[in-house]
Design a protein around this motif. Sequence first.
Motif, PDB file in Angstrom:
ATOM      1  N   ALA A  80      49.308  13.103  79.553  1.00  0.00           N
ATOM      2  CA  ALA A  80      48.448  14.041  80.184  1.00  0.00           C
ATOM      3  C   ALA A  80      47.199  14.046  80.437  1.00  0.00           C
ATOM      4  CB  ALA A  80      48.522  14.904  78.535  1.00  0.00           C
ATOM      5  N   THR A  81      46.568  14.758  81.601  1.00  0.00           N
ATOM      6  CA  THR A  81      45.371  14.417  81.872  1.00  0.00           C
ATOM      7  C   THR A  81      44.841  15.326  81.045  1.00  0.00           C
ATOM      8  OG1 THR A  81      45.820  13.696  83.704  1.00  0.00           O
ATOM      9  CG2 THR A  81      43.814  14.163  83.959  1.00  0.00           C
ATOM     10  N   LYS A  82      43.374  15.186  80.687  1.00  0.00           N
ATOM     11  CA  LYS A  82      42.437  15.617  79.668  1.00  0.00           C
ATOM     12  C   LYS A  82      41.199  16.630  81.268  1.00  0.00           C
ATOM     13  CE  LYS A  82      39.285  16.791  76.323  1.00  0.00           C
ATOM     14  NZ  LYS A  82      38.257  15.957  75.530  1.00  0.00           N
ATOM     15  N   THR A  83      41.631  18.163  81.098  1.00  0.00           N
ATOM     16  CA  THR A  83      41.166  19.026  82.370  1.00  0.00           C
ATOM     17  C   THR A  83      39.344  18.856  81.502  1.00  0.00           C
ATOM     18  OG1 THR A  83      41.907  20.072  82.376  1.00  0.00           O
ATOM     19  CG2 THR A  83      42.907  19.119  83.718  1.00  0.00           C
ATOM     20  N   THR A  84      38.559  19.104  82.015  1.00  0.00           N
ATOM     21  CA  THR A  84      37.755  20.064  81.280  1.00  0.00           C
ATOM     22  C   THR A  84      36.584  20.562  82.354  1.00  0.00           C
ATOM     23  OG1 THR A  84      35.825  17.671  81.674  1.00  0.00           O
ATOM     24  CG2 THR A  84      35.965  17.914  79.852  1.00  0.00           C
ATOM     25  N   GLN A  85      36.899  22.482  82.191  1.00  0.00           N
ATOM     26  CA  GLN A  85      36.053  22.927  82.511  1.00  0.00           C
ATOM     27  C   GLN A  85      34.399  22.742  81.920  1.00  0.00           C
ATOM     28  OE1 GLN A  85      38.108  26.933  81.878  1.00  0.00           O
ATOM     29  NE2 GLN A  85      38.702  26.844  83.520  1.00  0.00           N
ATOM     30  N   GLN A  86      33.789  23.178  83.440  1.00  0.00           N
ATOM     31  CA  GLN A  86      32.011  22.598  83.420  1.00  0.00           C
ATOM     32  C   GLN A  86      31.856  24.650  83.069  1.00  0.00           C
ATOM     33  OE1 GLN A  86      30.024  21.013  86.283  1.00  0.00           O
ATOM     34  NE2 GLN A  86      28.435  20.883  84.833  1.00  0.00           N
ATOM     35  N   LYS A  87      30.980  24.712  82.394  1.00  0.00           N
ATOM     36  CA  LYS A  87      30.758  26.071  82.970  1.00  0.00           C
ATOM     37  C   LYS A  87      29.341  26.485  83.177  1.00  0.00           C
ATOM     38  CE  LYS A  87      32.086  27.361  77.417  1.00  0.00           C
ATOM     39  NZ  LYS A  87      30.908  27.857  76.257  1.00  0.00           N
ATOM     40  N   PRO A  88      29.019  27.696  84.203  1.00  0.00           N
ATOM     41  CA  PRO A  88      27.631  27.647  85.137  1.00  0.00           C
ATOM     42  C   PRO A  88      26.249  28.303  84.704  1.00  0.00           C
ATOM     43  CG  PRO A  88      29.910  29.754  85.253  1.00  0.00           C
ATOM     44  CD  PRO A  88      30.791  28.951  84.271  1.00  0.00           C
ATOM     45  N   SER A  89      25.777  27.346  84.694  1.00  0.00           N
ATOM     46  CA  SER A  89      24.673  27.606  84.367  1.00  0.00           C
ATOM     47  C   SER A  89      23.833  28.570  84.157  1.00  0.00           C
ATOM     48  CB  SER A  89      23.598  26.353  84.743  1.00  0.00           C
ATOM     49  OG  SER A  89      22.486  26.609  84.210  1.00  0.00           O
ATOM     50  N   LYS A  90      23.058  29.088  83.461  1.00  0.00           N
ATOM     51  CA  LYS A  90      23.012  30.546  83.603  1.00  0.00           C
ATOM     52  C   LYS A  90      21.785  30.752  84.562  1.00  0.00           C
ATOM     53  CE  LYS A  90      25.306  32.708  79.968  1.00  0.00           C
ATOM     54  NZ  LYS A  90      24.881  32.782  78.421  1.00  0.00           N
ATOM     55  N   THR A  91      20.959  29.311  84.542  1.00  0.00           N
ATOM     56  CA  THR A  91      19.597  29.042  85.034  1.00  0.00           C
ATOM     57  C   THR A  91      19.685  29.131  86.605  1.00  0.00           C
ATOM     58  OG1 THR A  91      19.304  26.652  84.044  1.00  0.00           O
ATOM     59  CG2 THR A  91      17.844  28.806  82.891  1.00  0.00           C
ATOM     60  N   LEU A  92      20.987  28.847  86.939  1.00  0.00           N
ATOM     61  CA  LEU A  92      21.392  28.250  88.032  1.00  0.00           C
ATOM     62  C   LEU A  92      21.810  29.490  89.492  1.00  0.00           C
ATOM     63  CD1 LEU A  92      21.070  25.585  89.971  1.00  0.00           C
ATOM     64  CD2 LEU A  92      23.963  25.960  89.693  1.00  0.00           C
ATOM     65  N   SER A  93      20.622  29.793  90.019  1.00  0.00           N
ATOM     66  CA  SER A  93      21.464  30.792  90.939  1.00  0.00           C
ATOM     67  C   SER A  93      21.973  30.676  92.571  1.00  0.00           C
ATOM     68  CB  SER A  93      19.137  30.956  91.784  1.00  0.00           C
ATOM     69  OG  SER A  93      18.772  30.699  92.277  1.00  0.00           O
ATOM     70  N   LYS A  94      22.151  31.591  92.903  1.00  0.00           N
ATOM     71  CA  LYS A  94      23.327  31.107  93.734  1.00  0.00           C
ATOM     72  C   LYS A  94      22.518  30.504  95.348  1.00  0.00           C
ATOM     73  CE  LYS A  94      28.005  32.339  91.529  1.00  0.00           C
ATOM     74  NZ  LYS A  94      28.999  33.158  92.138  1.00  0.00           N
ATOM     75  N   PRO A  95      22.537  30.583  96.147  1.00  0.00           N
ATOM     76  CA  PRO A  95      22.401  30.538  97.645  1.00  0.00           C
ATOM     77  C   PRO A  95      23.049  32.159  98.218  1.00  0.00           C
ATOM     78  CG  PRO A  95      23.615  28.559  97.799  1.00  0.00           C
ATOM     79  CD  PRO A  95      23.645  28.965  96.258  1.00  0.00           C
ATOM     80  N   PRO A  96      21.995  32.348  98.632  1.00  0.00           N
ATOM     81  CA  PRO A  96      22.587  33.888  99.676  1.00  0.00           C
ATOM     82  C   PRO A  96      24.000  33.589 100.617  1.00  0.00           C
ATOM     83  CG  PRO A  96      20.849  33.215 101.293  1.00  0.00           C
ATOM     84  CD  PRO A  96      21.077  32.357  99.733  1.00  0.00           C
ATOM     85  N   GLY A  97      24.721  34.287  99.972  1.00  0.00           N
ATOM     86  CA  GLY A  97      26.460  34.773 101.121  1.00  0.00           C
ATOM     87  C   GLY A  97      27.350  34.793 100.624  1.00  0.00           C
ATOM     88  N   GLN A  98      29.034  34.457 100.889  1.00  0.00           N
ATOM     89  CA  GLN A  98      29.866  34.472 100.937  1.00  0.00           C
ATOM     90  C   GLN A  98      30.370  33.962 101.826  1.00  0.00           C
ATOM     91  OE1 GLN A  98      31.569  38.259  99.838  1.00  0.00           O
ATOM     92  NE2 GLN A  98      29.770  39.282  98.111  1.00  0.00           N
ATOM     93  N   VAL A  99      31.456  32.887 101.654  1.00  0.00           N
ATOM     94  CA  VAL A  99      32.872  32.244 102.438  1.00  0.00           C
ATOM     95  C   VAL A  99      32.499  33.217 104.101  1.00  0.00           C
ATOM     96  CG1 VAL A  99      35.563  31.282 103.025  1.00  0.00           C
ATOM     97  CG2 VAL A  99      34.160  31.090 101.484  1.00  0.00           C
TER      98      VAL A  99
END
Length: 117
Positions: A2-21
């Motif tokens: 089995a391959t162990k996968t890790t989930q990375q939690k989004p940073s609360k201080t990081l702001s996303k750039p504007p826009g969507q797909v």
Amino acid sequence: MATKTTQQKPSKTLSKPPGQVGDFADAAECLRTLAHPVRLRIVQLLQHGRYTVGELAADCGIQDNVGSEHLRLLQRCGFLTSEREGRRVYYSVAEPHLEELMACIEGRFLPSDATDP
């Protein structure tokens, strides 16, 4: 095994750039149009002056009618403009952001001595 996968939690201080797909649909279409060797060369030439379809076609080694089709596609995306002088039509770059994009492309894909004046 089995391959162990890790989930990375989004940073609360990081702001996303504007826009969507979906906001990038027009950009993707224009980039697909630009993504052709002849059209990239045409844009490169037009950054250094005005040219007719015949002059551009001759430099690119294509027929005039094929050059006209490439120019039509580039104009449809708003990259180029044209101006008639008598019987001749001269094309030039209308989109100032192409300069930065072409500098990136030339810097990455052209030999370093090819970009020296």
